[in-house]
Every structure is written in structure tokens, then in C-alpha cells.
Design a protein around this motif. Structure first.
Motif, PDB file in Angstrom:
ATOM      1  N   VAL A  47       0.867  -1.179   0.000  1.00  0.00           N
ATOM      2  CA  VAL A  47       0.000   0.000   0.000  1.00  0.00           C
ATOM      3  C   VAL A  47       0.905   1.230   0.000  1.00  0.00           C
ATOM      4  O   VAL A  47       1.780   1.368   0.856  1.00  0.00           O
ATOM      5  CB  VAL A  47      -0.952   0.033   1.217  1.00  0.00           C
ATOM      6  N   ARG A  48       0.676   2.086  -0.985  1.00  0.00           N
ATOM      7  CA  ARG A  48       1.475   3.286  -1.144  1.00  0.00           C
ATOM      8  C   ARG A  48       0.547   4.503  -1.229  1.00  0.00           C
ATOM      9  O   ARG A  48      -0.445   4.490  -1.955  1.00  0.00           O
ATOM     10  CB  ARG A  48       2.291   3.190  -2.422  1.00  0.00           C
ATOM     11  N   ILE A  49       0.881   5.560  -0.499  1.00  0.00           N
ATOM     12  CA  ILE A  49       0.126   6.812  -0.529  1.00  0.00           C
ATOM     13  C   ILE A  49       1.054   7.873  -1.111  1.00  0.00           C
ATOM     14  O   ILE A  49       2.217   7.981  -0.712  1.00  0.00           O
ATOM     15  CB  ILE A  49      -0.340   7.225   0.879  1.00  0.00           C
ATOM     16  N   ARG A  50       0.513   8.657  -2.044  1.00  0.00           N
ATOM     17  CA  ARG A  50       1.336   9.665  -2.702  1.00  0.00           C
ATOM     18  C   ARG A  50       0.559  10.973  -2.830  1.00  0.00           C
ATOM     19  O   ARG A  50      -0.623  10.970  -3.163  1.00  0.00           O
ATOM     20  CB  ARG A  50       1.751   9.171  -4.079  1.00  0.00           C
ATOM     21  N   PHE A  51       1.242  12.080  -2.548  1.00  0.00           N
ATOM     22  CA  PHE A  51       0.689  13.423  -2.754  1.00  0.00           C
ATOM     23  C   PHE A  51       1.453  14.061  -3.910  1.00  0.00           C
ATOM     24  O   PHE A  51       2.683  14.057  -3.931  1.00  0.00           O
ATOM     25  CB  PHE A  51       0.842  14.279  -1.496  1.00  0.00           C
ATOM     26  N   VAL A  52       0.722  14.607  -4.869  1.00  0.00           N
ATOM     27  CA  VAL A  52       1.329  15.286  -6.012  1.00  0.00           C
ATOM     28  C   VAL A  52       0.724  16.682  -6.108  1.00  0.00           C
ATOM     29  O   VAL A  52      -0.494  16.834  -6.036  1.00  0.00           O
ATOM     30  CB  VAL A  52       1.061  14.510  -7.325  1.00  0.00           C
ATOM     31  N   SER A  84      -2.740  22.754  -8.553  1.00  0.00           N
ATOM     32  CA  SER A  84      -3.466  21.486  -8.591  1.00  0.00           C
ATOM     33  C   SER A  84      -2.854  20.537  -7.576  1.00  0.00           C
ATOM     34  O   SER A  84      -1.655  20.552  -7.323  1.00  0.00           O
ATOM     35  CB  SER A  84      -3.469  20.875  -9.991  1.00  0.00           C
ATOM     36  N   TYR A  85      -3.724  19.736  -6.980  1.00  0.00           N
ATOM     37  CA  TYR A  85      -3.334  18.775  -5.959  1.00  0.00           C
ATOM     38  C   TYR A  85      -3.938  17.417  -6.307  1.00  0.00           C
ATOM     39  O   TYR A  85      -5.024  17.342  -6.881  1.00  0.00           O
ATOM     40  CB  TYR A  85      -3.875  19.166  -4.585  1.00  0.00           C
ATOM     41  N   ALA A  86      -3.249  16.352  -5.912  1.00  0.00           N
ATOM     42  CA  ALA A  86      -3.796  15.005  -6.095  1.00  0.00           C
ATOM     43  C   ALA A  86      -3.287  14.128  -4.966  1.00  0.00           C
ATOM     44  O   ALA A  86      -2.127  14.219  -4.549  1.00  0.00           O
ATOM     45  CB  ALA A  86      -3.389  14.417  -7.431  1.00  0.00           C
ATOM     46  N   LEU A  87      -4.158  13.293  -4.454  1.00  0.00           N
ATOM     47  CA  LEU A  87      -3.801  12.297  -3.463  1.00  0.00           C
ATOM     48  C   LEU A  87      -4.038  10.940  -4.104  1.00  0.00           C
ATOM     49  O   LEU A  87      -5.152  10.645  -4.529  1.00  0.00           O
ATOM     50  CB  LEU A  87      -4.634  12.468  -2.192  1.00  0.00           C
TER      51      LEU A  87
END
Length: 93
Positions: A47-52, A84-87
Motif C-alpha cells: 500500500v502506497r500513498i502519494r501526494f502530487v 493542482s493537488y492530487a492524493l
């Protein structure tokens, strides 16, 4: 500088010149992988969580327009930089 002589601008002047220096945090990507001993309890392998984020911060000494835009406001059909943001959540079974 302008050498155009008219009623608005009669002599060459630097009064409209200003510093165009700026700094921008254009791209940022942070990632965290949850340890396997916690993930295995849920019958998962990874499981990997990434914020861009894009165009998160702009450091510019002058208030007003986007520093990549001209003083006259002409963008030549280009939109100003948008934030812009993305999770992102990546799950492997």
C-alpha cells in the motif's frame, strides 16, 4: 524603455521597469509506503500513498499578475499557472 513621444510618455524613462525575479515550487511529489507487517494483516502485499502538487508556491516581490504573464496582461492564449493537488492511493493484492 520607450522612445515614443506622445502625451502619456514624453521622454525615455525607467519608471515602469521592475524586477521580474521570482521563484516557483512547480512540482512536488511525496510518497509513503506503509510497512509490510501492517499491510499483511489486511491480506495486501503493498500500500502506497502519494501526494502530487503543481504550482504550489510562488515567491514574487510584486503583487498582482502571475510573474510569467506580461505587464500588459497578454498571455498569447496561455492560461496562467493553476494550482493542482492530487492524493493517490496504490494498493497491491
Amino acid at each position: 524603455m520607450s522612445y515614443v513621444t506622445d502625451s502619456w510618455n514624453s521622454i525615455p524613462s525607467t519608471r515602469f521597469l521592475r524586477s521580474a525575479s521570482y521563484g516557483r515550487l512547480k512540482n512536488l511529489s511525496l510518497s509513503y509506503t506503509i510497512p509490510r507487517n501492517l499491510v499483511s494483516k489486511w491480506s495486501l502485499s503493498d500500500v502506497r500513498i502519494r501526494f502530487v502538487g503543481e504550482n504550489l508556491l510562488t515567491f514574487y516581490g510584486t503583487q498582482g499578475l502571475d510573474p510569467e504573464q506580461t505587464v500588459g496582461g497578454v498571455t498569447y492564449y496561455r492560461y496562467p499557472a493553476q494550482k493542482s493537488y492530487a492524493l493517490v492511493l496504490n494498493v497491491s493484492f
